[in-house]
Design an enzyme around this catalytic site. Structure first.
Site, PDB file in Angstrom:
ATOM      1  N   HIS A 130       0.799  -1.223   0.000  1.00  0.00           N
ATOM      2  CA  HIS A 130       0.000   0.000   0.000  1.00  0.00           C
ATOM      3  C   HIS A 130       0.835   1.279   0.000  1.00  0.00           C
ATOM      4  O   HIS A 130       0.325   2.379   0.198  1.00  0.00           O
ATOM      5  CB  HIS A 130      -0.924  -0.028   1.231  1.00  0.00           C
ATOM      6  CG  HIS A 130      -2.171   0.751   1.057  1.00  0.00           C
ATOM      7  ND1 HIS A 130      -2.472   1.854   1.815  1.00  0.00           N
ATOM      8  CD2 HIS A 130      -3.207   0.582   0.211  1.00  0.00           C
ATOM      9  CE1 HIS A 130      -3.646   2.338   1.449  1.00  0.00           C
ATOM     10  NE2 HIS A 130      -4.109   1.586   0.476  1.00  0.00           N
ATOM     11  N   LYS A 132       2.820   4.539  -1.172  1.00  0.00           N
ATOM     12  CA  LYS A 132       2.643   5.571  -2.201  1.00  0.00           C
ATOM     13  C   LYS A 132       3.826   6.510  -2.028  1.00  0.00           C
ATOM     14  O   LYS A 132       3.742   7.519  -1.343  1.00  0.00           O
ATOM     15  CB  LYS A 132       1.330   6.321  -2.014  1.00  0.00           C
ATOM     16  CG  LYS A 132       0.114   5.428  -2.133  1.00  0.00           C
ATOM     17  CD  LYS A 132      -0.798   5.683  -0.995  1.00  0.00           C
ATOM     18  CE  LYS A 132      -1.996   4.768  -1.131  1.00  0.00           C
ATOM     19  NZ  LYS A 132      -2.634   4.523   0.097  1.00  0.00           N
ATOM     20  N   ASP A 137      16.375  11.451  -6.470  1.00  0.00           N
ATOM     21  CA  ASP A 137      17.766  11.892  -6.307  1.00  0.00           C
ATOM     22  C   ASP A 137      18.289  11.722  -4.882  1.00  0.00           C
ATOM     23  O   ASP A 137      19.162  12.480  -4.442  1.00  0.00           O
ATOM     24  CB  ASP A 137      17.928  13.354  -6.754  1.00  0.00           C
ATOM     25  CG  ASP A 137      17.677  13.546  -8.234  1.00  0.00           C
ATOM     26  OD1 ASP A 137      17.755  12.552  -8.992  1.00  0.00           O
ATOM     27  OD2 ASP A 137      17.402  14.693  -8.646  1.00  0.00           O
TER      28      ASP A 137
END
Length: 190
Positions: A130, A132, A137
């Site tokens: 789940h 996100k 960089d």
């Protein structure tokens, strides 16, 4: 921006040590390192629907110079997928670890990424992967409830944070690598 920074600082100082320690993943129990990570972060916050989150993600991806590591549950946003492909074409290392639902989802961007030469993996070890998260960089983390989907931008109530912090990005990158290690290469639609 100053108000947000001060709120984050106050939030970090008010958290119980156990919660702060949990934020630092590999530094669990080392609350000083975790607190330092939170205090050093500069942040921008966005809300949806139509609160600029998608555009902020695309700007962050477009600004990438060396690497983009993506973890996603629902990944159906064509504009974000296209920005990742363009980053790859500029020579940026792009890797994705997606939830197993992307194997069979009708509108997943997984095949689009794979076909563009982006290393795409499926994390099927968990009931739901789940996360996100986008790490850019090794010094910027994009995270929140915001799924990388059209619905997240246009109709859902979601939130997105963009955090600028090398120590925080390092924690997220360690977590990304741990999930990548037990993930399987995505082979395309079955």
């Amino acid at each position: 921006m100053k108000k947000l920074y001060l709120l984050l600082l106050l939030f970090a100082l008010m958290l119980p040590a156990g919660i702060i320690g949990g934020i630092a993943g590999a530094n669990a129990g080392n609350t000083e390192a975790a607190t330092e990570t939170l205090i050093e972060a500069r942040a921008a916050v966005y809300f949806s629907p139509k609160g600029g989150a998608q555009d902020a993600i695309i700007r962050a991806i477009n600004g990438a110079k060396t690497s983009i590591l993506l973890q996603a549950y629902s990944f159906t946003n064509a504009s974000i997928a296209q920005a990742l492909v363009q980053a790859k074409q500029r020579g940026v290392l792009v890797e994705a670890v997606l939830d197993k639902s992307n194997r069979t989802a009708q509108y997943s961007s997984a095949t689009f990424l794979k076909n563009a030469g982006i290393h795409t993996s499926i994390d099927a070890k968990h009931a739901i992967a789940h996360n996100k998260v986008i790490i850019i960089d090794s010094d910027k983390v994009v995270t929140g409830s915001f799924n990388f989907s059209k619905a997240a931008e246009e109709s859902n109530a979601e939130n997105l944070l963009i955090l600028h912090s090398k120590p925080l990005a390092a924690e997220y990158e360690r977590n990304f690598r741990a999930h990548l290690e037990h993930s399987e290469d995505y082979e395309g639609k079955q």
